[in-house]
Structures are given as C-alpha cells and as structure tokens.
Design a protein around this motif. Structure first.
Motif, short mmCIF file in Angstrom:
data_model
loop_
_atom_site.label_atom_id
_atom_site.label_comp_id
_atom_site.label_asym_id
_atom_site.label_seq_id
_atom_site.Cartn_x
_atom_site.Cartn_y
_atom_site.Cartn_z
N THR A 259 0.83 -1.21 0.00
CA THR A 259 0.00 0.00 0.00
C THR A 259 0.86 1.26 0.00
O THR A 259 0.62 2.19 -0.77
N THR A 262 2.41 1.66 -3.42
CA THR A 262 1.49 2.16 -4.44
C THR A 262 1.17 3.64 -4.23
O THR A 262 1.24 4.45 -5.17
N LEU A 263 0.80 4.00 -3.02
CA LEU A 263 0.37 5.38 -2.77
C LEU A 263 1.51 6.37 -2.94
O LEU A 263 1.33 7.44 -3.52
N GLU A 266 2.33 6.79 -6.56
CA GLU A 266 1.35 7.58 -7.30
C GLU A 266 1.50 9.08 -7.07
O GLU A 266 0.96 9.88 -7.83
N ARG A 270 0.95 12.09 -9.83
CA ARG A 270 0.28 13.39 -9.65
C ARG A 270 1.21 14.52 -10.09
O ARG A 270 0.75 15.51 -10.67
N VAL A 285 -2.18 12.25 -3.35
CA VAL A 285 -3.12 11.30 -3.93
C VAL A 285 -4.50 11.59 -3.34
O VAL A 285 -4.63 11.83 -2.13
N ASN A 287 -8.14 11.49 -1.69
CA ASN A 287 -8.63 10.67 -0.58
C ASN A 287 -9.43 9.48 -1.07
O ASN A 287 -9.37 8.39 -0.47
N SER A 288 -10.19 9.66 -2.15
CA SER A 288 -11.00 8.55 -2.68
C SER A 288 -10.10 7.42 -3.16
O SER A 288 -10.41 6.24 -2.97
N ARG A 289 -8.99 7.78 -3.77
CA ARG A 289 -8.04 6.77 -4.24
C ARG A 289 -7.37 6.09 -3.05
O ARG A 289 -7.18 4.86 -3.04
N ARG A 290 -7.00 6.87 -2.05
CA ARG A 290 -6.40 6.30 -0.85
C ARG A 290 -7.35 5.32 -0.18
O ARG A 290 -6.95 4.24 0.26
N SER A 292 -9.83 3.66 -1.60
CA SER A 292 -10.00 2.47 -2.44
C SER A 292 -8.84 1.50 -2.26
O SER A 292 -9.04 0.29 -2.07
N ILE A 293 -7.62 2.01 -2.31
CA ILE A 293 -6.45 1.16 -2.14
C ILE A 293 -6.41 0.58 -0.73
O ILE A 293 -6.11 -0.60 -0.52
#
Length: 327
Positions: A259, A262-263, A266, A270, A285, A287-290, A292-293
């Motif tokens: 995790t 990935t974050l 990413e 950005r 990144v 918050n919605s992506r964070r 989801s992951i």
C-alpha cells in the motif's frame, strides 16, 4: 494507540504505553500515507512502527524548527543524540519518545548503527544546502531514508534471510525519500535547501536561481519541467528496483508495504499529471483513491493474517501429534 495494539505487543507498563501512544499520534498527524499503511499490519506490529516513525519525525522537526537558529538547533540535536545513545546503552529512557524507541530496538534487535547513520544525515541538514551530484545526495539519503527501511524490516518479518531482503528495504526507503524531494521542491527552497543533484539539473539548464524564480512565480518553466521529468524517471527506477522485496516480507506484512509502495509511487503520477507544479500547494493522492487502495489492502491483510494463523495452528497440531506418537 488502541489498547488492543499495546496488549497484542505485550506493552504493559503505563509510562511505556503512554510513550507508544505519543509516537502513534505523531504518525497519525504527520504521516498520512505511512499511518494508513501501518493500520494494515497486525496489531502486535503496529506500536514498533509508530515508535520508529515518531522518533524520526521528532528529530526532523528539531532540525527544521524555523524559530530557532542553526546553533540552537545544533545544540538541541546534540542533546538528543546523547540521550539516544544513553538510552540504547542502558536499555531505557525517561523521554516519552525515546522510551518507545529504545524499547522497540530491544524487542526487535534492531542494529544500533542505523540510528548513528540517521543522526549523521540529520546533522547534514543543519549546514548542507545543496548537493553537487548524485553520489553526494546518496550519502545523505542513506542515513535519512535507506536506514529507515532497514530499521522497520525486523518488525515486518521476512520469509527469507534478512540479508536477502535488506537491499530491497533500503531501496524502498530511498524511493520514498526521492519522491519527497520532487514533491517538496518549493517547501525545501523556503528552508534554503535543494535536494536535487546540481549536475543533473544543470544538464537541462537549471540551477538554484531558476528553481527559486519558479517558486516566486508559482510554477515551473519548460527547462524545469524537463529536469523534473528526469528526476521522476530516476525515482521510478528506484521503485522498480525495490518492488521484488515485497515478496520477501512476512505474508501478513506485505499488504502494508504494498500500500505504501502504491500510494507513494502515485505521488509521482500526480506530479507528472499536474505538469510538474511542485512550487505551489503540496500534491497528494486523492482521498478517494487512498480509501480504495486501503480497503483492498485491508481485505488482503485480513486474509493473510487468517492464513498465517491457520498455519500456526496446523503446525502446533502436527507437533502435538508427533509428540503423542513418540510417547
């Protein structure tokens, strides 16, 4: 820090529990990505990671405290270093952050030399303002980031010899730090520092003055964009070099590191998508992506802990069966 985490880690003494809680607060307040990733570890492993992060953050804040001059910060860093050495020598400390760190070092047999290297790099921040080339920067990055990966490794556990996993852990710490250097160009300039190798910037016609101009005007010019694109490519190569090490970690620890991998990776995406707008607000990144992951990784972490528990119980049953058979 939750009672469940402290109980799972076998931390009973009230003052020590308070020390670990303070480190956890530092992680939650200042390390959003790291804190989210740490939540994916088993409860017993979380306090040690919080202690390591809390210590590193505390020292970093001492170094960067804007209201104090260099001499004052150097004196404070010296006192901190002496307290750290004394704590590691005696196995205890009365300081609410060092107490948790010293306890973590003892519990997980973490190499003391890693903290010596870390403090060396922190001292560099008091006087070094730029780096002429990659070799000079790497000397700083070793102590400021690579050793962090090595400190955490005994807490995470491995399925191989630790020596086999260590280079990957160091490389991932390095990749995270290089990502920070790119994302935080503007903020670092405000502190008088440039963490991008001068010779690599010069290849694109960029120097400190040009970066400062971009900071004042709130955005990069074409030369700076090309120079930053080169730094992003170099940093992505560090992530690729570190990635095989995730499979060498204990199964239950892999979702946490994957995790963060990935974050943090990413963040570079950005940077590119923004057109290398690293001179204004900090890129992050979404918050919605964070979320989801994080949710996907939480499912994987739960499954890994269940599998690990079943294996342990199965192994215990098999050993008990063999003992009964021998009897």
């Amino acid at each position: 820090m939750t009672r469940r985490e402290l109980d799972a880690a076998g931390i009973r003494q009230p003052a020590m529990r308070a020390a670990y809680r303070r480190c956890r607060r530092l992680n939650a307040e200042h390390g959003r990505t790291y804190f989210l990733a740490t939540r994916l570890l088993s409860p017993a492993r979380r306090p040690a990671v919080h202690a390591l992060y809390g210590f590193a953050r505390w020292v970093d804040d001492v170094v960067d405290e804007p209201a104090r001059g260099t001499d004052d910060r150097e004196r404070r860093l010296g006192r901190l270093d002496r307290a750290l050495r004394a704590g590691l020598d005696t196995g205890r400390s009365d300081h609410p952050i060092l107490a948790a760190l010293v306890d973590t070092v003892r519990r997980h047999a973490i190499d003391r030399a890693l903290f010596t290297d870390f403090m060396t790099s922190m001292r560099m921040d008091l006087t070094v303002r730029d780096y002429p080339d990659r070799a000079a920067l790497e000397r700083y990055v070793h102590g400021s980031a690579a050793v962090i990966g090595l400190q955490v490794l005994p807490v995470l556990g491995t399925v191989s010899e630790v020596a086999a996993a260590a280079p990957y852990a160091a490389e991932l710490g390095r990749a995270f730090q290089l990502t920070n250097f790119i994302r935080d160009v503007g903020e670092d300039l405000d502190r008088g520092r440039v963490y991008l190798p001068a010779d690599e910037l010069a290849a694109f016609g960029v120097d400190r003055e040009r970066l400062a101009w971009c900071r004042r005007h709130g955005g990069p010019d074409a030369r700076v964009r090309r120079a930053l694109a080169d730094q992003v490519a170099r940093t992505k190569a560090a992530y690729r070099a570190a990635e095989p090490g995730i499979a060498l970690l204990a199964e239950a620890s892999r979702p946490c590191v994957a995790t963060a991998f990935t974050l943090y990776g990413e963040i570079l995406d950005r940077v590119v998508e923004s057109g290398y707008e690293v001179f204004g607000s900090r890129l992050a990144v979404a918050n919605s992506r964070r979320l989801s992951i994080g949710l996907t990784a939480a499912s994987a972490a739960t499954a890994a802990r269940v599998t690990s528990g079943l294996r342990l119980r199965s192994g215990s049953s098999s050993r008990a069966g063999r003992q009964r058979a021998r009897a």
